[in-house]
Design an enzyme around this catalytic site. Structure first.
Site, PDB file in Angstrom:
ATOM      1  N   TYR A   1      48.613  43.829  37.647  1.00 57.17           N
ATOM      2  CA  TYR A   1      47.984  42.734  36.874  1.00 57.17           C
ATOM      3  C   TYR A   1      46.514  42.583  37.269  1.00 57.17           C
ATOM      4  O   TYR A   1      45.624  42.515  36.416  1.00 57.17           O
ATOM      5  CB  TYR A   1      48.751  41.435  37.126  1.00 57.17           C
ATOM      6  CG  TYR A   1      48.304  40.250  36.288  1.00 57.17           C
ATOM      7  CD1 TYR A   1      48.779  40.076  34.987  1.00 57.17           C
ATOM      8  CD2 TYR A   1      47.424  39.302  36.799  1.00 57.17           C
ATOM      9  CE1 TYR A   1      48.379  38.984  34.218  1.00 57.17           C
ATOM     10  CE2 TYR A   1      47.020  38.205  36.035  1.00 57.17           C
ATOM     11  CZ  TYR A   1      47.506  38.053  34.751  1.00 57.17           C
ATOM     12  OH  TYR A   1      47.111  36.964  33.997  1.00 57.17           O
TER      13      TYR A   1
ATOM     14  N   SER B   1      41.358  36.661  33.905  1.00 60.78           N
ATOM     15  CA  SER B   1      42.126  35.757  34.764  1.00 60.78           C
ATOM     16  C   SER B   1      41.281  35.525  36.013  1.00 60.78           C
ATOM     17  O   SER B   1      40.343  36.300  36.269  1.00 60.78           O
ATOM     18  CB  SER B   1      43.446  36.443  35.150  1.00 60.78           C
ATOM     19  OG  SER B   1      44.073  35.776  36.220  1.00 60.78           O
TER      20      SER B   1
HETATM   21  N1  LIG Z   1      49.344  31.332  31.963  1.00 63.58           N
HETATM   22  C1  LIG Z   1      48.568  31.592  32.998  1.00 63.58           C
HETATM   23  O1  LIG Z   1      48.718  31.010  34.075  1.00 63.58           O
HETATM   24  C2  LIG Z   1      47.440  32.595  32.868  1.00 63.58           C
HETATM   25  C3  LIG Z   1      46.437  32.619  33.848  1.00 63.58           C
HETATM   26  C4  LIG Z   1      45.386  33.517  33.732  1.00 63.58           C
HETATM   27  C5  LIG Z   1      45.323  34.381  32.649  1.00 63.58           C
HETATM   28  N2  LIG Z   1      46.313  34.352  31.694  1.00 63.58           N
HETATM   29  C6  LIG Z   1      46.194  35.266  30.557  1.00 63.58           C
HETATM   30  O2  LIG Z   1      46.115  34.510  29.378  1.00 63.58           O
HETATM   31  C7  LIG Z   1      46.603  35.270  28.266  1.00 63.58           C
HETATM   32  C8  LIG Z   1      47.552  34.446  27.433  1.00 63.58           C
HETATM   33  O3  LIG Z   1      48.711  34.147  28.204  1.00 63.58           O
HETATM   34  P1  LIG Z   1      49.560  32.799  28.016  1.00 63.58           P
HETATM   35  O4  LIG Z   1      49.370  32.014  29.247  1.00 63.58           O
HETATM   36  O5  LIG Z   1      49.265  32.180  26.707  1.00 63.58           O
HETATM   37  O6  LIG Z   1      51.047  33.407  28.049  1.00 63.58           O
HETATM   38  P2  LIG Z   1      52.231  33.417  26.949  1.00 63.58           P
HETATM   39  O7  LIG Z   1      53.275  34.316  27.518  1.00 63.58           O
HETATM   40  O8  LIG Z   1      52.604  32.029  26.593  1.00 63.58           O
HETATM   41  O9  LIG Z   1      51.558  34.077  25.660  1.00 63.58           O
HETATM   42  C9  LIG Z   1      51.200  35.424  25.624  1.00 63.58           C
HETATM   43  C10 LIG Z   1      51.411  35.912  24.190  1.00 63.58           C
HETATM   44  O10 LIG Z   1      50.978  37.294  24.141  1.00 63.58           O
HETATM   45  C11 LIG Z   1      51.946  38.004  23.377  1.00 63.58           C
HETATM   46  N3  LIG Z   1      51.960  39.419  23.731  1.00 63.58           N
HETATM   47  C12 LIG Z   1      52.387  39.976  24.904  1.00 63.58           C
HETATM   48  N4  LIG Z   1      52.342  41.300  24.820  1.00 63.58           N
HETATM   49  C13 LIG Z   1      51.895  41.611  23.575  1.00 63.58           C
HETATM   50  C14 LIG Z   1      51.663  42.813  22.898  1.00 63.58           C
HETATM   51  N5  LIG Z   1      51.920  43.992  23.478  1.00 63.58           N
HETATM   52  N6  LIG Z   1      51.198  42.779  21.629  1.00 63.58           N
HETATM   53  C15 LIG Z   1      50.959  41.576  21.023  1.00 63.58           C
HETATM   54  N7  LIG Z   1      51.191  40.388  21.601  1.00 63.58           N
HETATM   55  C16 LIG Z   1      51.653  40.414  22.877  1.00 63.58           C
HETATM   56  C17 LIG Z   1      53.259  37.340  23.703  1.00 63.58           C
HETATM   57  O11 LIG Z   1      54.243  37.641  22.711  1.00 63.58           O
HETATM   58  C18 LIG Z   1      52.887  35.871  23.777  1.00 63.58           C
HETATM   59  O12 LIG Z   1      53.043  35.215  22.542  1.00 63.58           O
HETATM   60  C19 LIG Z   1      47.195  36.536  28.883  1.00 63.58           C
HETATM   61  O13 LIG Z   1      46.281  37.603  28.766  1.00 63.58           O
HETATM   62  C20 LIG Z   1      47.385  36.160  30.345  1.00 63.58           C
HETATM   63  O14 LIG Z   1      47.378  37.285  31.194  1.00 63.58           O
HETATM   64  C21 LIG Z   1      47.358  33.476  31.779  1.00 63.58           C
END
Ligand SMILES: NC(=O)c1ccc[n+]([C@@H]2O[C@H](COP(=O)([O-])OP(=O)(O)OC[C@H]3O[C@@H](n4cnc5c(N)ncnc54)[C@H](O)[C@@H]3O)[C@@H](O)[C@H]2O)c1
Length: 278
Positions: free
Chosen positions: A170, A157
């Site tokens: 986080y 991130s």
């Molecule tokens: N959305 C943002 O603004 C953002 C910004 C920077 C980084 N990220 C990172 O990007 C990645 C993806 O996030 P996203 O934005 O797609 O969010 P999201 O919540 O839409 O998707 C995350 C997915 O990960 C799955 N997940 C969570 N915990 C889990 C576990 N213990 N085992 C298996 N699956 C699990 C969830 O069920 C979900 O389907 C994450 O690592 C998040 O920290 C997101």
């Protein structure tokens, strides 16, 4: 016409929705077959956003199949190494090889100050956002070695390269992902395995685009909308945007997964609209 990852197989965690689904679809569009896992249920009692579901993972599978590619799916928690290993092993058995690991699964931070963050919140965050990344890589690496090489992409991130308030657990986990990435890159280079991390800014997925986040950005409003919070989110960036789309991260993942980046390893790649400059 040949695709940019033609014939490769990619293992993606957190693939039921959001960025993970988008990575699966984007890699499939360019010729890859997919091993997709997701927990598909709530992972803690304090989840602020609705959990993904088995239907979400099935939709990812339909999208990949609709592109004429093969996909193996499983409902697995990334905290469960044995289950992850079993899925990757059987996925490789079915699809024939493994070239790419995308350790993407993660949970959000909820904007809690230190005094509001319980030991349980801390532990769950570290176990999923850092431990789950380590376990996904560990499950995939033996197959990449027998493949003669591959690419590992770890989702961090902007919070993995810079600090934000009210997000200690986080930010710590996402900085830890950078440490893992660098350690794996020096350890696995001898096997022609490249390891890099991607660093998204705000992405339009349920993790970011939810009522709690909107209220964090607009505490002055009772019920802020996307339109209310766009200009505030834009202050974080150099480019005139409040957030990026999942496919913007997928395009970076695709580059790192493909042979176009064959000599790129140990890199922290921001997709952040310039937010790290601010
Ligand atoms: N959305 C943002 O603004 C953002 C910004 C920077 C980084 N990220 C990172 O990007 C990645 C993806 O996030 P996203 O934005 O797609 O969010 P999201 O919540 O839409 O998707 C995350 C997915 O990960 C799955 N997940 C969570 N915990 C889990 C576990 N213990 N085992 C298996 N699956 C699990 C969830 O069920 C979900 O389907 C994450 O690592 C998040 O920290 C997101």
């Amino acid at each position: 016409m040949s695709g940019r990852v033609d014939g490769k197989v990619a293992f993606i965690t957190g693939a039921a929705r959001g960025q993970g689904r988008s990575h699966a679809v984007r890699l499939a569009q360019e010729g890859a077959d997919i091993i997709a896992v997701d927990v598909c249920k709530p992972v803690s009692g304090t989840d602020l956003i609705p959990a993904s579901t088995p239907d979400d993972l099935a939709e990812t599978a339909d999208l990949v199949k609709g592109l004429g590619r093969r996909i193996v799916t499983a409902e697995v928690d990334v905290r469960d190494y044995d289950a992850l290993k079993a899925v990757v092993d059987s996925g490789v058995e079915e699809l024939g090889r493994l070239d790419v690991v995308v350790a993407n699964a993660g949970i959000g931070n909820g904007g809690a100050t230190l005094d509001q963050t319980s030991e349980q919140d801390w532990q769950t965050m570290i176990d999923i956002n850092l431990g789950g990344v380590w376990k996904a890589a560990k499950a995939g690496v033996p197959h990449l070695i027998s493949n003669g090489g591959g690419s590992i992409i770890l989702t961090s991130s902007v919070g993995g390269l810079k600090a934000y308030p009210n997000t200690g657990h986080y930010v710590a986990a996402k900085h830890g992902v950078v440490g893992l990435m660098r350690a794996f890159a020096v350890e696995l280079g001898q096997h022609s395995i490249r390891v890099n991390s991607v660093h998204p800014t705000n992405v339009d997925t349920p993790m970011f685009m939810n009522e709690g986040t909107m209220k964090l950005f607009r505490p002055d409003l009772e019920n802020p909308t996307k339109e209310d919070f766009a200009p505030v989110a834009q202050f974080m960036h150099v480019l005139p945007i409040g957030w990026v789309e999942p496919v913007d991260i997928s395009n970076a993942v695709l580059f790192l997964a493909s042979d176009e980046s064959r000599y790129v390893t140990g890199v922290t790649l921001p997709v952040d609209g310039g937010s790290l400059l601010k």
